[in-house]
Design an enzyme around this catalytic site. Sequence first.
Site, PDB file in Angstrom:
ATOM      1  N   TYR A 124      85.357 -44.627  23.757  1.00 53.07           N
ATOM      2  CA  TYR A 124      85.459 -43.538  22.781  1.00 53.07           C
ATOM      3  C   TYR A 124      84.230 -42.661  22.945  1.00 53.07           C
ATOM      4  O   TYR A 124      83.108 -43.091  22.620  1.00 53.07           O
ATOM      5  CB  TYR A 124      85.523 -44.188  21.396  1.00 53.07           C
ATOM      6  CG  TYR A 124      85.568 -43.293  20.197  1.00 53.07           C
ATOM      7  CD1 TYR A 124      86.769 -42.743  19.775  1.00 53.07           C
ATOM      8  CD2 TYR A 124      84.420 -43.035  19.445  1.00 53.07           C
ATOM      9  CE1 TYR A 124      86.830 -41.960  18.628  1.00 53.07           C
ATOM     10  CE2 TYR A 124      84.468 -42.256  18.306  1.00 53.07           C
ATOM     11  CZ  TYR A 124      85.676 -41.725  17.900  1.00 53.07           C
ATOM     12  OH  TYR A 124      85.727 -40.967  16.768  1.00 53.07           O
ATOM     13  N   GLN A 340      64.828 -67.032   8.751  1.00 57.06           N
ATOM     14  CA  GLN A 340      63.847 -67.642   7.841  1.00 57.06           C
ATOM     15  C   GLN A 340      64.253 -69.076   7.488  1.00 57.06           C
ATOM     16  O   GLN A 340      63.413 -69.973   7.430  1.00 57.06           O
ATOM     17  CB  GLN A 340      63.765 -66.778   6.561  1.00 57.06           C
ATOM     18  CG  GLN A 340      62.624 -67.119   5.650  1.00 57.06           C
ATOM     19  CD  GLN A 340      61.265 -66.721   6.237  1.00 57.06           C
ATOM     20  OE1 GLN A 340      61.194 -65.958   7.198  1.00 57.06           O
ATOM     21  NE2 GLN A 340      60.202 -67.246   5.676  1.00 57.06           N
ATOM     22  N   GLU A 367      79.407 -46.069  14.409  1.00 54.46           N
ATOM     23  CA  GLU A 367      80.493 -45.643  13.495  1.00 54.46           C
ATOM     24  C   GLU A 367      79.944 -45.037  12.202  1.00 54.46           C
ATOM     25  O   GLU A 367      80.553 -45.176  11.139  1.00 54.46           O
ATOM     26  CB  GLU A 367      81.423 -46.817  13.156  1.00 54.46           C
ATOM     27  CG  GLU A 367      82.615 -46.937  14.084  1.00 54.46           C
ATOM     28  CD  GLU A 367      83.418 -45.654  14.187  1.00 54.46           C
ATOM     29  OE1 GLU A 367      83.233 -44.944  15.196  1.00 54.46           O
ATOM     30  OE2 GLU A 367      84.217 -45.353  13.296  1.00 54.46           O
TER      31      GLU A 367
END
Length: 558
Positions: A124, A340, A367
């Site tokens: 795209y 973490q 996007e």
Amino acid sequence: MIPSKTLKLSLKSLREFAKKRLPDEVLIDLDARDECPMEIVRHMCSPDKLGIQLLFIPEEFGGLGGGAFDVYCICEEMARVDLGVATAVLATFLGSDPITVGATPEQKKLWLTRIAEEGLLFAYGATEPEAGSDLGALRTTAERVSENGKVVGFKISGNKQWISNGGVADAYTILANTPSGPSWFIVEKGLKGFTHDEPEDKHGIRLSNTAALALDNVYVDADRLVGGVEGQGLNQAQAVFGYTRLMVAAFGLGAGWAALDRAIPYSTKRIQAGGPLSEKQGYTHKLIVPNVARLEAARAYIEESAERIDAVEGSLNTEGAIAKYMATEAGNLAADASIQALGGYGYTHEYMVEKIKRDVRITTIYEGTSEIMEMTISRDRWQIHLKTRGQHYHECAKEFEVLHARHPNVGADIAALAFHALAEVMEKARTARLTRHQHILLRLGELIAYAECAGALARRAARKAENKLNEKANQRFDAVALAAISRIFAREAALKVAEEGLRWVIGAEGVSGAGAPGLEASLGLPAIHRAQADLISDMDFVADVLYGRAAKRGEQAA
Ligand SMILES: Cc1cc2nc3c(=O)[nH]c(=O)nc-3n(C[C@H](O)[C@H](O)[C@H](O)COP(=O)(O)OP(=O)(O)OC[C@H]3O[C@@H](n4cnc5c(N)ncnc54)[C@H](O)[C@@H]3O)c2cc1C
């Protein structure tokens, strides 16, 4: 829409394929070598193998005709495997979208059938070096080529940047400026003048090929202009944003959960200070539970929006933006917390959460970035606020007060407080003209997203209690657990809307010192503070559910 059974089978095949072909050691190796596993991507897209792309191709062109809900389920599952590979498959979804939305019947038949039957990989091509968030700044041109007064083709020239599958696709949809405005063109690989760069050396999704494209007078026949009419490109791109952003939302959700699903079992085995980390409230209630609540709030919004898209309620661009914003931000937070949660081990490649964190980072960028999502959300809901003379979110609040009467446990009363506070903050922003500050406009976008997701999760918890969830919906939590998760998120959302709303109104001088107490009262802050009661016991319960201790505790109590 795909039958539920077929979807379940596809998801199972995908999981089994990933287990066999993409175990951790293979993923770590491909990530280190920065390599797109083309054979695996081709396998996933081949009609006689996994055939994932068949899911989104309409039945009339040889596909399975999946809807937005199906695509959400598949995207979440792919993201749990690897976001780079998921992106390679998504690029064909994205690349063919302008065709699905805007092509002539002949073009649809040709290209969508080829994707279904040949497993054609698409890319795209919208973004350019100078045109990212602002696609209007597009510079690629498509010059008409005429014979005997008739347009027979176009010559395309320009550059595209950051194109997923850029170096490996069989065909590309390229956005270019014609004399009548931006238009999509289908450009096959190997055409004279069409080249791509080496793949980018990226922070994450290193299993996805991302490359810049160069087009130097690339000639295409007139039938490669999508829809056959110039100037429709931006409308065609807009028409699918609701849908495509839902896919990236599902990526954020899948990656976030993939990280937590590594942290949760790890913490049951890791003994520190005489016991497993999973038994330590300061650990679970900071690193695990709030991330589960945010991800599930985003899921609720994704599922609602997918159902609405499938019910043809419109393109739902704003809903797609809210879903993407919440799920991808939550996915990033969850992956970061998972590093973490594993301490030093989390910081190494071997334990995967570090890779997931690098991978999921892209979801708040491509996007449409999170900031562009905030703007999209805020602008649209601002118009609704104006049109309803400030009543829109007060009306939403009433819906949740009614829901609370039917389902007193799903946090609908607290969601209602969030909506009332939001309506007041927006009204103050209107009377004091605060949206002239772009920062305030965008912060409102965030508060809107939190309030609307709190609403969606309360509704989802109520539907679960009534056994009315979509049969394809995720069923990880039972009704009691989902209600507790909803209450936890609603408390966070209400507090955020009221306190941050107040902060920005005062910060932008929207209220004088003398007027501040009145605003605090109108936001319902005392009620929102009181609604925090039982937060710790709800978190205790959700931690018990996540660690499979809830039933045991129940038995002991009995
Ligand atoms: C790995 C990867 C894969 C990609 N795949 C594709 C693809 O397949 N096809 C495709 O067409 N594109 C693709 N993209 C491009 C992607 O969609 C863009 O990077 C994205 O839209 C942002 O554009 P930009 O990078 O030019 O950033 P910019 O638009 O320059 O933004 C930079 C920063 O400024 C902020 N910002 C921008 N405008 C405003 C504003 N008006 N107000 C306030 N803040 C603002 C942004 O939120 C961001 O934080 C991909 C990108 C990457 C990194």
